[in-house]
Design a protein around this motif. Sequence first.
Motif, mmCIF file in Angstrom:
data_model
loop_
_atom_site.group_PDB
_atom_site.id
_atom_site.type_symbol
_atom_site.label_atom_id
_atom_site.label_comp_id
_atom_site.label_asym_id
_atom_site.label_seq_id
_atom_site.Cartn_x
_atom_site.Cartn_y
_atom_site.Cartn_z
ATOM 1 N N PHE A 50 0.839 -1.206 0.000
ATOM 2 C CA PHE A 50 0.000 0.000 0.000
ATOM 3 C C PHE A 50 0.872 1.253 0.000
ATOM 4 C CE2 PHE A 50 -2.741 -3.237 1.870
ATOM 5 C CZ PHE A 50 -3.950 -2.999 1.244
ATOM 6 N N ILE A 51 1.924 1.213 0.776
ATOM 7 C CA ILE A 51 2.806 2.377 0.921
ATOM 8 C C ILE A 51 3.561 2.648 -0.374
ATOM 9 C CG2 ILE A 51 4.796 3.261 2.188
ATOM 10 C CD1 ILE A 51 3.813 1.536 4.575
ATOM 11 N N VAL A 52 4.029 1.590 -1.011
ATOM 12 C CA VAL A 52 4.788 1.735 -2.249
ATOM 13 C C VAL A 52 3.892 2.238 -3.376
ATOM 14 C CG1 VAL A 52 5.969 0.422 -4.045
ATOM 15 C CG2 VAL A 52 6.601 0.093 -1.658
ATOM 16 N N VAL A 53 2.653 1.734 -3.447
ATOM 17 C CA VAL A 53 1.726 2.205 -4.488
ATOM 18 C C VAL A 53 1.376 3.676 -4.245
ATOM 19 C CG1 VAL A 53 -0.596 1.946 -5.442
ATOM 20 C CG2 VAL A 53 0.792 -0.078 -4.977
ATOM 21 N N LYS A 175 6.604 13.687 3.532
ATOM 22 C CA LYS A 175 7.866 13.154 3.029
ATOM 23 C C LYS A 175 8.748 12.506 4.094
ATOM 24 C CE LYS A 175 10.065 12.172 -0.606
ATOM 25 N NZ LYS A 175 9.458 11.135 -1.462
ATOM 26 N N PRO A 176 8.919 13.108 5.295
ATOM 27 C CA PRO A 176 9.818 12.455 6.248
ATOM 28 C C PRO A 176 9.213 11.218 6.894
ATOM 29 C CG PRO A 176 8.803 14.329 7.294
ATOM 30 C CD PRO A 176 8.349 14.339 5.848
ATOM 31 N N ASN A 177 7.909 11.027 6.712
ATOM 32 C CA ASN A 177 7.220 9.956 7.430
ATOM 33 C C ASN A 177 6.868 8.753 6.573
ATOM 34 O OD1 ASN A 177 6.934 11.186 10.142
ATOM 35 N ND2 ASN A 177 5.787 12.731 9.036
ATOM 36 N N ILE A 178 6.632 8.952 5.275
ATOM 37 C CA ILE A 178 6.141 7.843 4.469
ATOM 38 C C ILE A 178 7.196 6.745 4.292
ATOM 39 C CG2 ILE A 178 6.692 9.058 2.301
ATOM 40 C CD1 ILE A 178 3.793 6.564 2.989
ATOM 41 N N PHE A 246 -3.304 4.646 0.461
ATOM 42 C CA PHE A 246 -2.585 4.578 1.725
ATOM 43 C C PHE A 246 -3.538 4.308 2.882
ATOM 44 C CE2 PHE A 246 -1.195 6.594 5.653
ATOM 45 C CZ PHE A 246 0.057 6.010 5.834
ATOM 46 N N LEU A 247 -4.649 5.034 2.924
ATOM 47 C CA LEU A 247 -5.604 4.865 4.025
ATOM 48 C C LEU A 247 -6.205 3.464 4.022
ATOM 49 C CD1 LEU A 247 -7.424 8.327 3.920
ATOM 50 C CD2 LEU A 247 -5.695 7.563 5.547
#
Length: 612
Positions: A50-53, A175-178, A246-247
């Motif tokens: 999910f994160i990569v997509v 950006k710093p969190n994903i 993501f959600l």
Amino acid sequence: MAVAEGSLAVEDGTGGKGGAAPEYTRDGSVDLRGNPVLRSKRGGWTACSFIVVYELFERMAYYGIASNLVIYLTEKLHQGTVEASSNVTNWSGTVFLTPLLGAYVADAYLGRYWTFVVGSAIYFTGMLLLTLSVTVEALKPPSCDGKVCPPASALQVGVYFGGLYIIAFGNGGTKPNISTIGADQFDDFDPREKSHKLSFFNWWMFTIFVGILFSSTVLVYLQDNVSWSVGYGIPTLGLIASICIFLAGTPVYRHKVPQGSAFTRMGKVVAAALRKWRVPVPADAKDLHELELEAYTKKRKFRMDSTHAMGFLNKAAVNDPSSAKWSLCTVTQVEETKQIVKLIPILVTMFVPCTLIAQTNTLFVKQGTTMDRHMGPGTFQIPPASLGAFVTLTMLIAVPLYDRVFVKAVQRYTKNPRGISILTRMGIGLAVQVLTMATASVIESRRLSYARSHGLDATDAPLPLTIFVLLPQFVLMGLADAFLVVGKIEFFYDQAPESMKSLGTALSLTAYGVGNVFSSFLLSLVSRVTRERGNPWVTNNLNASHLDYYYAFLTVLAAANLVVFVALARRYRYRVESTETIDVDMDGREEGAAGGRREDSLGANSGLTDLI
């Protein structure tokens, strides 16, 4: 770690009674409610999908704006080359500096997940405003009438740049969190998951490159040949789709509990050490102030042992009855501060490389506007910004080859799971960057010679010279990025303390921010100084400029920076990795398994010994 008895049943509904005992993560991961999580139900590549997509679509949205921004500013807002290039790099600099704020909020208050969600909402607002600014007639700048180009109104400029900087602010939360959320899905204390984490950053970047490739080809073409409304509308839709994706993965994510502001803790350590500068440090580190292991396990933190490096800071952990109570810090707080301070010199050497990367979306693109962009006998013309696709294509090829071929081949000799140390990888990227700028200088010198020989140096008319002569500098930059960019993100995440991973990621992005701002400063300074001397290096007419001199200057700057980096890398000691784990027993308690310290086996080489 201390959780309410019976709360473990949240994950499996049984509390671990009956049948085989389920395996919990050992790195302190929790769900959004703060409960320990089962390894089989959360995290791993399932969560990362999910994160990569998300990152694929989000990068498509960001680079759908950034790739062609210099063209919009010069052709639609009618700005000059230097002004437009400076505006692009100033905005890019802001985009990559705001993550420091996002990291602070994530670590101190909201946690990575909720900081990301809030940042995404702000990001989408900026994209929507930007799309409206190129769609609504009253907000669109007037077109040129021949060679007369009316200036855009204050409202039009304000709305457009307002959208840009709202995006920059929202990016600070995302950006710093994903990428950190993605890396958090792998447990460092599980050998199988740890090996997967080694590949995560490579494939993370691979996905980013796919999004960039789409932006620098399809979206750039639509912006140049269909309309800016369509070219901005598609990435806006892509962004909202990425947020929804993501959600949708929320039920399978692992999370880390916020552990307080890293800046506050580090500031306290430095202030305490300065206040107690006359207090001697005891010979035995056991006499320094530290909490019991249980105090850390209850808060899902890792305890660290004292080291002799930067011994002055150890004064902060000296129990001095005559000093104020606030000035007493734990050994762990001192060591965390040391780890971040150790990263600063390496961070500084990343400013110049990021300045060079900034040329790809500014001067490299403007070079393309001066050349023949036709492909084949037809009327199709390649957009100048589309040459950036070759940077991405090179990385798309180089990163999988590095991960699947180079690493496995080198592992046999270095015995390092990464093949070579992270700093060695970054050093190779810096060396290729020097070659890139030298090549760009030579190519530009030949382009200028061609312009003079055809009498086109007095005009800004395109040269009858194919745009593909610029290809080598784009390909080499892509090769440099495959080593440097991936290595940089991995280095600052890996070397940051466990409680400051968001800050570590933010530091890697800060290098881009400072690099872009430095690029604006450098270009403006060089342009002004050379103009005052009667031989301007960069003007609106690139055929009459000396961009080759500017590239040669950047080459020398990059070479000097490489020398400094090598010197620092040879002295750098990789962080000592904790061997304490956070275990969960089946009675609903969490236990801290005490361990010692071990050198980071993922970065076994101390410095650039492999490179030198």
